[in-house]
Design a protein around this motif. Structure first.
Motif, mmCIF file in Angstrom:
data_model
loop_
_atom_site.group_PDB
_atom_site.id
_atom_site.type_symbol
_atom_site.label_atom_id
_atom_site.label_comp_id
_atom_site.label_asym_id
_atom_site.label_seq_id
_atom_site.Cartn_x
_atom_site.Cartn_y
_atom_site.Cartn_z
ATOM 1 N N MET A 81 -23.897 -16.078 -26.020
ATOM 2 C CA MET A 81 -23.617 -15.024 -25.081
ATOM 3 C C MET A 81 -22.897 -13.897 -25.819
ATOM 4 O O MET A 81 -22.056 -14.134 -26.661
ATOM 5 C CB MET A 81 -22.745 -15.574 -23.955
ATOM 6 C CG MET A 81 -22.987 -14.884 -22.660
ATOM 7 S SD MET A 81 -21.980 -15.437 -21.265
ATOM 8 C CE MET A 81 -22.575 -17.054 -20.961
ATOM 9 N N LYS A 82 -23.241 -12.694 -25.451
ATOM 10 C CA LYS A 82 -22.673 -11.523 -26.118
ATOM 11 C C LYS A 82 -21.283 -11.207 -25.570
ATOM 12 O O LYS A 82 -20.966 -11.541 -24.436
ATOM 13 C CB LYS A 82 -23.600 -10.340 -25.880
ATOM 14 C CG LYS A 82 -24.948 -10.574 -26.450
ATOM 15 C CD LYS A 82 -25.799 -9.375 -26.180
ATOM 16 C CE LYS A 82 -27.176 -9.692 -26.694
ATOM 17 N NZ LYS A 82 -28.176 -9.653 -25.716
ATOM 18 N N PRO A 83 -20.435 -10.552 -26.379
ATOM 19 C CA PRO A 83 -19.087 -10.192 -25.909
ATOM 20 C C PRO A 83 -19.110 -9.317 -24.660
ATOM 21 O O PRO A 83 -18.267 -9.464 -23.781
ATOM 22 C CB PRO A 83 -18.474 -9.441 -27.093
ATOM 23 C CG PRO A 83 -19.230 -9.907 -28.287
ATOM 24 C CD PRO A 83 -20.603 -10.252 -27.802
ATOM 25 N N ARG A 84 -20.066 -8.394 -24.564
ATOM 26 C CA ARG A 84 -20.143 -7.536 -23.369
ATOM 27 C C ARG A 84 -20.409 -8.367 -22.125
ATOM 28 O O ARG A 84 -19.905 -8.075 -21.057
ATOM 29 C CB ARG A 84 -21.257 -6.516 -23.526
ATOM 30 C CG ARG A 84 -20.984 -5.496 -24.591
ATOM 31 C CD ARG A 84 -22.107 -4.533 -24.593
ATOM 32 N NE ARG A 84 -21.717 -3.450 -23.720
ATOM 33 C CZ ARG A 84 -21.909 -2.183 -23.977
ATOM 34 N NH1 ARG A 84 -22.530 -1.831 -25.044
ATOM 35 N NH2 ARG A 84 -21.486 -1.263 -23.156
ATOM 36 N N THR A 85 -21.249 -9.371 -22.256
ATOM 37 C CA THR A 85 -21.554 -10.236 -21.124
ATOM 38 C C THR A 85 -20.314 -11.002 -20.690
ATOM 39 O O THR A 85 -20.016 -11.115 -19.492
ATOM 40 C CB THR A 85 -22.681 -11.218 -21.495
ATOM 41 O OG1 THR A 85 -23.799 -10.471 -21.979
ATOM 42 C CG2 THR A 85 -23.114 -12.050 -20.313
ATOM 43 N N ILE A 86 -19.578 -11.525 -21.650
ATOM 44 C CA ILE A 86 -18.354 -12.286 -21.344
ATOM 45 C C ILE A 86 -17.321 -11.396 -20.661
ATOM 46 O O ILE A 86 -16.708 -11.786 -19.662
ATOM 47 C CB ILE A 86 -17.793 -12.925 -22.630
ATOM 48 C CG1 ILE A 86 -18.776 -13.977 -23.152
ATOM 49 C CG2 ILE A 86 -16.427 -13.550 -22.382
ATOM 50 C CD1 ILE A 86 -18.457 -14.490 -24.532
ATOM 51 N N ILE A 87 -17.137 -10.187 -21.181
ATOM 52 C CA ILE A 87 -16.179 -9.258 -20.574
ATOM 53 C C ILE A 87 -16.612 -8.911 -19.150
ATOM 54 O O ILE A 87 -15.797 -8.854 -18.228
ATOM 55 C CB ILE A 87 -16.033 -7.983 -21.442
ATOM 56 C CG1 ILE A 87 -15.371 -8.343 -22.777
ATOM 57 C CG2 ILE A 87 -15.226 -6.918 -20.721
ATOM 58 C CD1 ILE A 87 -15.418 -7.237 -23.805
ATOM 59 N N GLY A 88 -17.908 -8.689 -18.944
ATOM 60 C CA GLY A 88 -18.413 -8.400 -17.606
ATOM 61 C C GLY A 88 -18.167 -9.545 -16.637
ATOM 62 O O GLY A 88 -17.764 -9.335 -15.493
ATOM 63 N N ILE A 89 -18.378 -10.782 -17.096
ATOM 64 C CA ILE A 89 -18.128 -11.956 -16.252
ATOM 65 C C ILE A 89 -16.648 -12.064 -15.909
ATOM 66 O O ILE A 89 -16.282 -12.371 -14.769
ATOM 67 C CB ILE A 89 -18.653 -13.230 -16.941
ATOM 68 C CG1 ILE A 89 -20.190 -13.208 -16.970
ATOM 69 C CG2 ILE A 89 -18.153 -14.486 -16.236
ATOM 70 C CD1 ILE A 89 -20.808 -14.295 -17.808
ATOM 71 N N VAL A 90 -15.779 -11.801 -16.879
ATOM 72 C CA VAL A 90 -14.325 -11.852 -16.631
ATOM 73 C C VAL A 90 -13.931 -10.821 -15.575
ATOM 74 O O VAL A 90 -13.147 -11.123 -14.659
ATOM 75 C CB VAL A 90 -13.542 -11.641 -17.945
ATOM 76 C CG1 VAL A 90 -12.067 -11.394 -17.690
ATOM 77 C CG2 VAL A 90 -13.726 -12.839 -18.864
ATOM 78 N N PHE A 91 -14.473 -9.593 -15.668
ATOM 79 C CA PHE A 91 -14.172 -8.559 -14.667
ATOM 80 C C PHE A 91 -14.609 -8.994 -13.272
ATOM 81 O O PHE A 91 -13.880 -8.834 -12.295
ATOM 82 C CB PHE A 91 -14.856 -7.246 -15.034
ATOM 83 C CG PHE A 91 -14.125 -6.424 -16.076
ATOM 84 C CD1 PHE A 91 -12.957 -6.863 -16.664
ATOM 85 C CD2 PHE A 91 -14.626 -5.198 -16.462
ATOM 86 C CE1 PHE A 91 -12.302 -6.107 -17.611
ATOM 87 C CE2 PHE A 91 -13.975 -4.431 -17.409
ATOM 88 C CZ PHE A 91 -12.807 -4.890 -17.984
ATOM 89 N N ILE A 92 -15.808 -9.542 -13.175
ATOM 90 C CA ILE A 92 -16.328 -9.951 -11.863
ATOM 91 C C ILE A 92 -15.518 -11.107 -11.290
ATOM 92 O O ILE A 92 -15.144 -11.094 -10.111
ATOM 93 C CB ILE A 92 -17.821 -10.309 -11.971
ATOM 94 C CG1 ILE A 92 -18.623 -9.043 -12.259
ATOM 95 C CG2 ILE A 92 -18.321 -10.979 -10.694
ATOM 96 C CD1 ILE A 92 -20.074 -9.291 -12.598
ATOM 97 N N VAL A 93 -15.208 -12.117 -12.115
ATOM 98 C CA VAL A 93 -14.438 -13.273 -11.634
ATOM 99 C C VAL A 93 -13.035 -12.839 -11.199
ATOM 100 O O VAL A 93 -12.533 -13.268 -10.153
ATOM 101 C CB VAL A 93 -14.389 -14.376 -12.712
ATOM 102 C CG1 VAL A 93 -13.377 -15.452 -12.367
ATOM 103 C CG2 VAL A 93 -15.768 -14.982 -12.891
ATOM 104 N N ALA A 94 -12.387 -11.977 -11.986
ATOM 105 C CA ALA A 94 -11.049 -11.502 -11.621
ATOM 106 C C ALA A 94 -11.090 -10.721 -10.304
ATOM 107 O O ALA A 94 -10.215 -10.890 -9.446
ATOM 108 C CB ALA A 94 -10.471 -10.642 -12.740
ATOM 109 N N SER A 95 -12.100 -9.886 -10.128
ATOM 110 C CA SER A 95 -12.210 -9.102 -8.901
ATOM 111 C C SER A 95 -12.439 -9.993 -7.685
ATOM 112 O O SER A 95 -11.804 -9.811 -6.642
ATOM 113 C CB SER A 95 -13.367 -8.114 -9.013
ATOM 114 O OG SER A 95 -13.154 -7.242 -10.089
ATOM 115 N N LEU A 96 -13.335 -10.953 -7.819
ATOM 116 C CA LEU A 96 -13.617 -11.846 -6.701
ATOM 117 C C LEU A 96 -12.423 -12.754 -6.393
ATOM 118 O O LEU A 96 -12.169 -13.071 -5.228
ATOM 119 C CB LEU A 96 -14.874 -12.671 -6.987
ATOM 120 C CG LEU A 96 -16.174 -11.862 -7.057
ATOM 121 C CD1 LEU A 96 -17.346 -12.767 -7.425
ATOM 122 C CD2 LEU A 96 -16.443 -11.123 -5.764
ATOM 123 N N THR A 97 -11.674 -13.146 -7.424
ATOM 124 C CA THR A 97 -10.466 -13.947 -7.197
ATOM 125 C C THR A 97 -9.420 -13.136 -6.454
ATOM 126 O O THR A 97 -8.783 -13.629 -5.516
ATOM 127 C CB THR A 97 -9.905 -14.454 -8.539
ATOM 128 O OG1 THR A 97 -10.927 -15.161 -9.233
ATOM 129 C CG2 THR A 97 -8.720 -15.365 -8.329
#
Length: 186
Positions: free
Chosen positions: A1-17
């Motif tokens: 997985m690319k770093p951009r993908t990981i950062i995007g997932i972290v943003f989405i998970v943090a927002s939904l949390t």
């Protein structure tokens, strides 16, 4: 997985949390602090989700491996190539072969054709049909490009540089687009 993908997932998970703690689905007292204006919190959450999704989509859009490199599909006449894509992406690269025209069909997918190293000695025609798809043509600088198109909620972008020599061959592009498009460049 690319770093951009990981950062995007972290943003989405943090927002939904954060959204789940505001709505009381998750009970985390250290994560529940809401600003004075609730709309600011919701705006920030929406912004983070948007940035996260954009990062994920962008990381796959810029991936050169998303295109399946295929051999040139020679048509029934033995010269003209016929490419048809459904729900995917194909890439065709000419490496010194003679180009004798093409028929390109994209249905909910994309085709990238690189003609920079193709041998083009006479006027040729590229017949294009798209439906919810797109085609990218990369042209050599030694040919002229003429476009005729009929588009419905789509279009053709011709960014190819015209040659100054009138003896140079011309590629005639005839495009029919329905919710799709064609991008022509050098």
């Amino acid at each position: 997985m690319k770093p951009r993908t990981i950062i995007g997932i972290v943003f989405i998970v943090a927002s939904l949390t954060k959204l789940a703690t505001i709505w009381g689905v998750i009970k985390w007292s250290w994560f529940i602090k809401v600003s004075e204006e609730p709309w600011v919190t919701y705006f920030c959450i929406c912004l983070l989700i948007y940035v996260g999704v954009s990062l994920i989509i962008d990381s796959y859009r810029r991936d050169p491996d998303q295109w399946l490199r295929r051999p040139l599909p020679i048509g029934e006449d033995g010269k003209r190539i016929c490419c048809s894509v459904r729900y995917g992406g194909d890439e065709y690269i000419y490496r010194g072969e003679t180009f004798h025209g093409a028929r390109l069909d994209a249905f909910c997918g994309g085709i990238r054709m690189d003609l920079r190293e193709a041998v083009i000695t006479e006027d040729e025609e590229i017949d294009i049909h798209t439906f919810c798809g797109g085609i990218e043509l990369i042209m050599p600088t030694t040919v002229n490009v003429e476009v005729k198109s009929q588009s419905f909620i789509g279009g053709v972008g011709n960014h190819a540089v015209r040659t100054t020599d009138p003896k140079d061959p011309t590629l005639h592009i005839i495009a029919s687009n329905f919710l799709g498009g064609v991008d022509i460049k050098n």
